[in-house]
Design an enzyme around this catalytic site. Structure first.
Site, PDB file in Angstrom:
ATOM      1  N   SER A 154       0.754  -1.332  -0.173  1.00 54.92           N
ATOM      2  CA  SER A 154       0.098   0.072   0.018  1.00 54.92           C
ATOM      3  C   SER A 154       0.674   1.160  -0.274  1.00 54.92           C
ATOM      4  O   SER A 154       1.645   1.333  -0.927  1.00 54.92           O
ATOM      5  CB  SER A 154      -0.892  -0.019   1.122  1.00 54.92           C
ATOM      6  OG  SER A 154      -2.139   0.544   1.051  1.00 54.92           O
ATOM      7  N   LYS A 206     -20.641  18.969   7.420  1.00 56.79           N
ATOM      8  CA  LYS A 206     -19.833  19.337   8.556  1.00 56.79           C
ATOM      9  C   LYS A 206     -19.535  18.268   9.457  1.00 56.79           C
ATOM     10  O   LYS A 206     -18.147  18.091   9.896  1.00 56.79           O
ATOM     11  CB  LYS A 206     -20.186  20.510   9.091  1.00 56.79           C
ATOM     12  CG  LYS A 206     -19.057  21.333  10.324  1.00 56.79           C
ATOM     13  CD  LYS A 206     -17.860  21.503   9.168  1.00 56.79           C
ATOM     14  CE  LYS A 206     -16.738  22.225  10.312  1.00 56.79           C
ATOM     15  NZ  LYS A 206     -15.484  22.342   9.402  1.00 56.79           N
TER      16      LYS A 206
END
Length: 334
Positions: A154, A206
């Site tokens: 990765s 948010k």
């Protein structure tokens, strides 16, 4: 009569003495032998040895001062291969990038080997190291080679793809091109403890990822779009580093890993071999003959002084940081 007896009896024997102290101290002179004189060569050797010890101490002090002032530049002492270790989960690019900058600026360092044993880590941190590798290669015209030990997956593979060549052992774990986003939802725990999260926000998304509640479908789509964008960046950057196209990397970007032996025909690595093979090949490619000289970054041990200076958070983590865990995006093999 008494005088005759005294003349005929032998004198009494002296009292016994401790063998360790059988020779009483007598000052030299007054009829006693003088001690043997030392050879002039003895004193020459003593004085010369003292000067040698002082010279070594001064040399060590001067070398330490020069090394500190120059930032470790060893340009006056031949040609070297620098080795930077990338171990464990990558969450911060600063340490590795400073080492790359240091060896990139050192004219005695002819090449750099990234010795990798990592499952990856933060997406942004892996990207920063990737970009720094490309910068040092381009601006400093230095070879940077990746040597994968057990794991180069990765984010660690992301970094390795920026190098000139990638080496891996036959049983090394390589690949895992993909992105993962995760966090812990502890809403049920709060409900059990009869606690409530109070959030006031402006903006519909948010508080997306609030760990005290389930995601809405819109929030899930929002995070998936972010993940897909980072995934495309990962594929594109690996394709650039491996001098191929996004279309060639896309089929390999399933998040899975391969052994080093499997990775070679897939084009994910350049050669089967461990660190020693990477080292000797790199030395030959930059014109270093014989046994290459290796330099590594200086290590700073953590101890009581570091604890007192506030630099030992890894020894005793701050409990308040355990709660500082926001949703994160990772190039990480799990």
């Amino acid at each position: 009569m008494l005088d005759d007896l005294n003349r005929t009896q032998p004198p009494p024997p002296p009292p016994p003495q401790n063998p360790a102290y059988s020779a009483p101290f007598r000052p030299y002179g007054y009829g006693y032998p003088t001690p043997p004189r030392r050879s002039p060569w003895f004193w020459i050797a003593v004085i010369g040895g003292g000067f040698a010890v002082v010279a070594l101490l001064i040399t060590a002090m001067v070398w330490s001062s020069i090394n500190t002032l120059s930032g470790g530049d060893t340009s006056a002492f031949g040609s070297h291969i620098a080795v930077i270790d990338i171990d464990g989960v990558i969450m911060d690019a600063d340490k590795v990038n400073k080492q790359l900058q240091k060896f990139g600026n050192d004219s005695s360092v002819k090449a750099i080997i990234l010795h990798i044993n990592s499952p990856g880590g933060g997406a942004a941190a892996s990207q920063e190291v990737y970009n720094e590798v490309l910068r040092v290669r381009s601006e400093k015209h230095k070879q940077i080679v990746a040597s994968i030990e057990s794991v180069g997956a990765s984010g660690a593979y992301y970094i390795a793809s920026a190098c000139d060549r990638i080496y891996a052992n036959q049983a090394s774990v390589v690949g895992s091109i993909g992105v993962i986003m995760e966090w812990t939802n502890y809403g049920d725990l709060m409900h059990w403890a009869k606690l409530k999260s109070v959030v006031i926000h402006a903006g519909e998304l948010k508080d997306a990822g609030d760990p005290t509640r389930d995601m809405t479908p819109k929030e899930a789509a929002y995070f998936q779009a972010l993940t897909d964008n980072m995934y495309a960046q990962f594929i594109h950057d690996v394709a650039i580093g491996r001098h191929t196209s996004d279309a060639k990397i896309q089929p390999l970007a399933t998040g899975q890993v391969w052994t080093g032996q499997q990775s070679l025909p897939l084009g994910l690595i350049d050669k089967i071999g461990g660190f020693r093979v990477a080292l000797t090949d790199t030395a030959k490619s930059v014109g270093i003959s014989g046994e290459p000289s290796i330099i590594r970054p200086s290590t700073q041990k953590k101890g009581l002084a570091a604890l007192l200076s506030g630099d030992a958070d890894d020894l005793f983590p701050n409990p308040s940081k355990l709660l500082d865990h926001a949703p994160g995006f990772y190039f990480l093999w799990k």
